[in-house]
Design a protein around this motif. Sequence first.
Motif, PDB file in Angstrom:
ATOM      1  N   ASN A  72       0.813  -1.216   0.000  1.00 32.71           N
ATOM      2  CA  ASN A  72       0.000   0.000   0.000  1.00 32.71           C
ATOM      3  C   ASN A  72       0.849   1.270   0.000  1.00 32.71           C
ATOM      4  O   ASN A  72       0.708   2.112   0.888  1.00 32.71           O
ATOM      5  CB  ASN A  72      -0.923  -0.005   1.224  1.00 32.71           C
ATOM      6  CG  ASN A  72      -1.882  -1.160   1.224  1.00 32.71           C
ATOM      7  OD1 ASN A  72      -2.793  -1.202   0.418  1.00 32.71           O
ATOM      8  ND2 ASN A  72      -1.665  -2.113   2.110  1.00 32.71           N
ATOM      9  N   LYS A  74       1.892   5.004  -0.659  1.00 35.65           N
ATOM     10  CA  LYS A  74       1.066   6.191  -0.885  1.00 35.65           C
ATOM     11  C   LYS A  74       1.537   6.993  -2.092  1.00 35.65           C
ATOM     12  O   LYS A  74       0.889   7.948  -2.494  1.00 35.65           O
ATOM     13  CB  LYS A  74       1.056   7.064   0.364  1.00 35.65           C
ATOM     14  CG  LYS A  74       0.326   6.375   1.512  1.00 35.65           C
ATOM     15  CD  LYS A  74      -0.512   7.339   2.258  1.00 35.65           C
ATOM     16  CE  LYS A  74      -1.318   6.611   3.318  1.00 35.65           C
ATOM     17  NZ  LYS A  74      -2.186   7.508   4.028  1.00 35.65           N
ATOM     18  N   GLU A 109      -0.357   9.942  -5.969  1.00 32.92           N
ATOM     19  CA  GLU A 109       0.025  10.102  -4.568  1.00 32.92           C
ATOM     20  C   GLU A 109      -1.224  10.348  -3.727  1.00 32.92           C
ATOM     21  O   GLU A 109      -2.183  10.973  -4.179  1.00 32.92           O
ATOM     22  CB  GLU A 109       0.997  11.266  -4.415  1.00 32.92           C
ATOM     23  CG  GLU A 109       1.580  11.403  -3.040  1.00 32.92           C
ATOM     24  CD  GLU A 109       2.726  12.394  -2.977  1.00 32.92           C
ATOM     25  OE1 GLU A 109       3.487  12.307  -2.002  1.00 32.92           O
ATOM     26  OE2 GLU A 109       2.860  13.249  -3.868  1.00 32.92           O
ATOM     27  N   ILE A 110      -1.179   9.852  -2.502  1.00 30.40           N
ATOM     28  CA  ILE A 110      -2.269  10.071  -1.552  1.00 30.40           C
ATOM     29  C   ILE A 110      -1.701  10.820  -0.354  1.00 30.40           C
ATOM     30  O   ILE A 110      -0.776  10.342   0.302  1.00 30.40           O
ATOM     31  CB  ILE A 110      -2.898   8.740  -1.085  1.00 30.40           C
ATOM     32  CG1 ILE A 110      -3.458   7.965  -2.276  1.00 30.40           C
ATOM     33  CG2 ILE A 110      -3.979   9.002  -0.037  1.00 30.40           C
ATOM     34  CD1 ILE A 110      -3.952   6.571  -1.940  1.00 30.40           C
ATOM     35  N   LEU A 134      -4.801   3.346   3.183  1.00 23.44           N
ATOM     36  CA  LEU A 134      -4.496   4.461   2.276  1.00 23.44           C
ATOM     37  C   LEU A 134      -5.274   5.730   2.616  1.00 23.44           C
ATOM     38  O   LEU A 134      -4.748   6.837   2.455  1.00 23.44           O
ATOM     39  CB  LEU A 134      -4.782   4.049   0.831  1.00 23.44           C
ATOM     40  CG  LEU A 134      -3.892   2.937   0.286  1.00 23.44           C
ATOM     41  CD1 LEU A 134      -4.455   2.396  -1.026  1.00 23.44           C
ATOM     42  CD2 LEU A 134      -2.475   3.441   0.092  1.00 23.44           C
TER      43      LEU A 134
END
Length: 176
Positions: A72, A74, A109-110, A134
């Motif tokens: 996960n 980011k 991108e998060i 996320l």
Amino acid sequence: LENFFNTPIRFFNCPDDTQVPVAGSRYANAKFKEWGHKDFEYNEYVGIGHGYPPGGLSPIIEWMTMRTRNPNPKKLVWYPTRVYRKYSYWLSVEETPGNAGERTRVEAEIVDNVVTVKYDKFAPKLTVWLNEKLVDFSKPVTIVLNGTEKFKGMMKPSFEVALESAVMRNDSNMWF
């Protein structure tokens, strides 16, 4: 190479390898350093040609088994290039955009429940797959594609979607 940014990787080469020129490995090593890749190792061994390094593959295998892939990340960069590989972590495409040799670069991108996705050449038909690692599902999620807000609102986790994502990836660590 950018597709490997979130993957622990160890590779080696020999300057006298006649099958795999060392220039490609040196280029990859330089790029991984430039991009700040945190978990890679490159070694050059003189005199082995296209063979195994001193000590065989055991040290490499031991190094690899000491690492864990982050399912996960980011931030990711992806060049969707294979029609049979329609996903990279939490992104997927319906079809591979562009032609062979001219693919689009997708950067995503998060940050703080804002998913930002940028592409360069071709507009891919993207799906963003999310999970609680996320984003925070108790807060609104915003999805921005090439500077344009495409979604802002609450999302609710779904067992059906999680099952679909796991089947698609065939990876028990990648449920979205």
